[in-house]
Scaffold this motif. Structure first.
Motif, PDB file in Angstrom:
ATOM      1  N   TRP A   1       0.830  -1.214   0.000  1.00 12.27           N
ATOM      2  CA  TRP A   1       0.000   0.000   0.000  1.00 12.27           C
ATOM      3  C   TRP A   1       0.862   1.261   0.000  1.00 12.27           C
ATOM      4  O   TRP A   1       0.560   2.227  -0.704  1.00 12.27           O
ATOM      5  CB  TRP A   1      -0.909  -0.001   1.225  1.00 12.27           C
ATOM      6  CG  TRP A   1      -2.025  -1.006   1.151  1.00 12.27           C
ATOM      7  CD1 TRP A   1      -2.464  -1.664   0.040  1.00 12.27           C
ATOM      8  CD2 TRP A   1      -2.828  -1.468   2.234  1.00 12.27           C
ATOM      9  NE1 TRP A   1      -3.489  -2.514   0.356  1.00 12.27           N
ATOM     10  CE2 TRP A   1      -3.742  -2.413   1.702  1.00 12.27           C
ATOM     11  CE3 TRP A   1      -2.891  -1.207   3.595  1.00 12.27           C
ATOM     12  CZ2 TRP A   1      -4.697  -3.079   2.473  1.00 12.27           C
ATOM     13  CZ3 TRP A   1      -3.832  -1.866   4.368  1.00 12.27           C
ATOM     14  CH2 TRP A   1      -4.718  -2.778   3.816  1.00 12.27           C
ATOM     15  N   LEU A   2       1.932   1.258   0.780  1.00  7.03           N
ATOM     16  CA  LEU A   2       2.836   2.411   0.784  1.00  7.03           C
ATOM     17  C   LEU A   2       3.481   2.601  -0.584  1.00  7.03           C
ATOM     18  O   LEU A   2       3.673   3.723  -1.055  1.00  7.03           O
ATOM     19  CB  LEU A   2       3.919   2.234   1.848  1.00  7.03           C
ATOM     20  CG  LEU A   2       3.454   2.281   3.314  1.00  7.03           C
ATOM     21  CD1 LEU A   2       4.610   1.954   4.249  1.00  7.03           C
ATOM     22  CD2 LEU A   2       2.862   3.651   3.648  1.00  7.03           C
ATOM     23  N   GLY A   3       3.793   1.487  -1.243  1.00  8.08           N
ATOM     24  CA  GLY A   3       4.384   1.565  -2.568  1.00  8.08           C
ATOM     25  C   GLY A   3       3.426   2.060  -3.636  1.00  8.08           C
ATOM     26  O   GLY A   3       3.861   2.503  -4.709  1.00  8.08           O
ATOM     27  N   LEU A   4       2.140   1.996  -3.353  1.00 12.81           N
ATOM     28  CA  LEU A   4       1.129   2.462  -4.308  1.00 12.81           C
ATOM     29  C   LEU A   4       0.837   3.953  -4.187  1.00 12.81           C
ATOM     30  O   LEU A   4       0.109   4.509  -5.014  1.00 12.81           O
ATOM     31  CB  LEU A   4      -0.184   1.683  -4.109  1.00 12.81           C
ATOM     32  CG  LEU A   4      -0.196   0.226  -4.572  1.00 12.81           C
ATOM     33  CD1 LEU A   4      -1.509  -0.437  -4.171  1.00 12.81           C
ATOM     34  CD2 LEU A   4      -0.005   0.133  -6.080  1.00 12.81           C
ATOM     35  N   THR A   5       1.381   4.598  -3.170  1.00 14.20           N
ATOM     36  CA  THR A   5       1.014   5.996  -2.934  1.00 14.20           C
ATOM     37  C   THR A   5       1.316   6.930  -4.112  1.00 14.20           C
ATOM     38  O   THR A   5       0.505   7.837  -4.377  1.00 14.20           O
ATOM     39  CB  THR A   5       1.696   6.533  -1.660  1.00 14.20           C
ATOM     40  OG1 THR A   5       3.104   6.270  -1.715  1.00 14.20           O
ATOM     41  CG2 THR A   5       1.112   5.877  -0.413  1.00 14.20           C
ATOM     42  N   PRO A   6       2.409   6.766  -4.862  1.00 15.65           N
ATOM     43  CA  PRO A   6       2.597   7.671  -6.006  1.00 15.65           C
ATOM     44  C   PRO A   6       1.496   7.552  -7.042  1.00 15.65           C
ATOM     45  O   PRO A   6       1.118   8.539  -7.683  1.00 15.65           O
ATOM     46  CB  PRO A   6       3.947   7.221  -6.590  1.00 15.65           C
ATOM     47  CG  PRO A   6       4.644   6.533  -5.481  1.00 15.65           C
ATOM     48  CD  PRO A   6       3.569   5.878  -4.679  1.00 15.65           C
TER      49      PRO A   6
ATOM     50  N   ALA B   1       9.379   4.199  -3.359  1.00 14.01           N
ATOM     51  CA  ALA B   1       8.027   3.670  -3.543  1.00 14.01           C
ATOM     52  C   ALA B   1       8.061   2.393  -4.377  1.00 14.01           C
ATOM     53  O   ALA B   1       7.373   1.410  -4.064  1.00 14.01           O
ATOM     54  CB  ALA B   1       7.139   4.718  -4.214  1.00 14.01           C
ATOM     55  N   PHE B   2       8.869   2.394  -5.432  1.00  9.29           N
ATOM     56  CA  PHE B   2       8.980   1.206  -6.278  1.00  9.29           C
ATOM     57  C   PHE B   2       9.560   0.039  -5.490  1.00  9.29           C
ATOM     58  O   PHE B   2       9.086  -1.104  -5.601  1.00  9.29           O
ATOM     59  CB  PHE B   2       9.863   1.515  -7.488  1.00  9.29           C
ATOM     60  CG  PHE B   2       9.987   0.384  -8.456  1.00  9.29           C
ATOM     61  CD1 PHE B   2       8.982   0.134  -9.377  1.00  9.29           C
ATOM     62  CD2 PHE B   2      11.106  -0.434  -8.449  1.00  9.29           C
ATOM     63  CE1 PHE B   2       9.098  -0.922 -10.276  1.00  9.29           C
ATOM     64  CE2 PHE B   2      11.229  -1.472  -9.337  1.00  9.29           C
ATOM     65  CZ  PHE B   2      10.223  -1.727 -10.255  1.00  9.29           C
ATOM     66  N   VAL B   3      10.598   0.299  -4.700  1.00  8.16           N
ATOM     67  CA  VAL B   3      11.213  -0.747  -3.874  1.00  8.16           C
ATOM     68  C   VAL B   3      10.194  -1.310  -2.892  1.00  8.16           C
ATOM     69  O   VAL B   3      10.120  -2.532  -2.673  1.00  8.16           O
ATOM     70  CB  VAL B   3      12.443  -0.190  -3.145  1.00  8.16           C
ATOM     71  CG1 VAL B   3      12.900  -1.137  -2.033  1.00  8.16           C
ATOM     72  CG2 VAL B   3      13.577   0.046  -4.130  1.00  8.16           C
TER      73      VAL B   3
END
Length: 409
Positions: A287-292, A304-306
């Protein structure tokens, strides 16, 4: 003596099965980076590349449906060697294709044996590993998936550039033959398969079990939520975030390495605290990686990608560890084949929905349209976020169901 962890020599078994995973995943992915080279060389429209993926997936699903009844009746090592040798042969023959028709046939034949190879390979790992150590074992096996992305895809691109689009297929087919020879030499032959030879495993019998139905929902939901985003993540970075195209290779390298480490950590951790907790942790990271994609600016794009890659990999290990405890020994290969089927269907459905939601933005109405940002991405990311809750709900049900069974005994 029965097939056991000591007989299987796990230090040899795990690398061999990881190699099978590497070959299978790279074979499945190969036409994505090589698509432009292949369509140009064989003189067919790039849009028809989707036919090749469809043929591979459809034949894999049909083969899985047909074989569920028989996979557990055969010797696992013998079955794996036959299926993986066939996969290697047809991968090699794909490089000899002279047009779309012959390539389509080769990919369809490869798809028949790809899913079966992985089902038998994973059944071997589950057979050979005690339940309390399966998370760590599966995490090690899944190293093959990360290596296919980190090293396999870039190597295929370089081979294609140096020797034509056929060379990656030839090399991967040759690698498969080498793995077959090593497996034939190093893997022990099962001495007791009598109990499985009378197995009456079938698709209806498997689906009658509530835990199997939930496992299918977990697997489909897991892959569906991931593949809503995976195909468009790099395009989003370049077109929407103005990320340098030349740095995408490094981005995927760092993301793949982080995913590899996360799988090892969460694989071991799932053996101690349970797959539900590790899956919940991994999902929060996703979910954190989806923020962008949701128009939030919490992290730098690379971080974010990592996070997305690491969370997705960790969730895969958690799901696999939980599902490995469901089938009885005489149903393991058939069960794994069923999971491959629902995985393929989840990926296809996600790809179709992703393409439909972004089709207007991606329509090439003018030469300049290719540089326009993608639209509809926040809605797609929100759908992925919600879909990620499905595996968690399923894992919670499985944990409660397993605890009730323990209390009864």
């Amino acid at each position: 003596m029965p097939f056991s962890l000591s007989a299987a020599k796990p230090r040899l078994l795990i690398p061999l099965i990881a190699s099978v995973q590497f070959t299978y995943i790279l074979d499945f992915l190969l036409l994505l980076p090589l698509g432009p080279d292949v369509s140009t060389a064989l003189q067919f429209p790039p849009a028809q590349l989707a036919w090749l993926t469809t043929a591979y997936t459809a034949s894999s699903v049909l083969a899985g449906l047909f074989s569920i009844r028989y996979l557990d009746r055969i010797n696992r090592k013998t079955g794996l060697l036959i299926c993986f040798a066939a996969l290697s042969l047809f991968t090699f023959l794909a490089g000899m294709a002279t047009g779309l028709g012959s390539l389509l046939l080769a990919r369809a034949l490869t798809g028949i044996f790809g899913g079966l190879s992985v089902a038998l390979a994973m059944a071997l790992v589950i057979d050979a590993t005690p339940p309390e150590r399966r998370g760590a074992a599966i995490g090690k096996v899944m190293i093959g998936i990360s290596l296919a992305l980190i090293a396999g895809v870039p190597a295929a691109l370089e081979l294609s550039r140096a020797g034509g689009w056929q060379l990656p297929f030839y090399c991967l087919g040759a690698l498969g033959v080498l793995i077959c020879l090593l497996a034939a030499w190093l893997l022990p032959l099962e001495h007791e398969v009598t109990a499985r030879q009378t197995s009456t495993t079938s698709l209806p019998m498997l689906l009658k079990q509530p835990a199997v139905r939930i496992a299918c929902l977990i697997q489909a939901g897991n892959q569906f939520s991931s593949f809503l985003i995976i195909p468009i993540y790099s395009s989003f970075f370049v077109l929407n975030l103005s990320y340098p195209r030349a740095e995408l290779g490094m981005l995927y390298l760092i993301g793949g390495l982080s995913a590899l480490m996360t799988m090892q950590v969460l694989g071991r951790l799932s053996d101690y605290i349970g797959p539900l907790k590790t899956a919940a942790l991994a999902t929060a990271v996703v979910w954190l990686g989806l923020t962008p994609l949701l128009d939030f600016s919490l992290f730098a794009p690379m971080l974010a990608f990592v996070l997305f890659m690491s969370g997705s990999a960790g969730r895969n290990v958690s799901v696999a560890a939980a599902c490995s405890k469901i089938p009885a020994p005489e149903q393991r290969a058939g069960f794994m084949a069923l999971l491959n089927i629902v995985q393929d269907l989840g990926i296809v459905l996600a790809s179709l929905i992703s393409a439909a939601m972004l089709s207007v933005a991606l329509e090439p109405v003018s030469p300049q349209a290719q540089a326009l940002p993608l639209s509809g991405v926040p809605a797609l990311a929100l759908l992925a976020l919600l879909a990620a809750c499905v595996p968690l709900a399923g894992l919670a049900w499985l944990q409660r169901h397993q605890n009730q069974d323990l209390n009864r005994h």
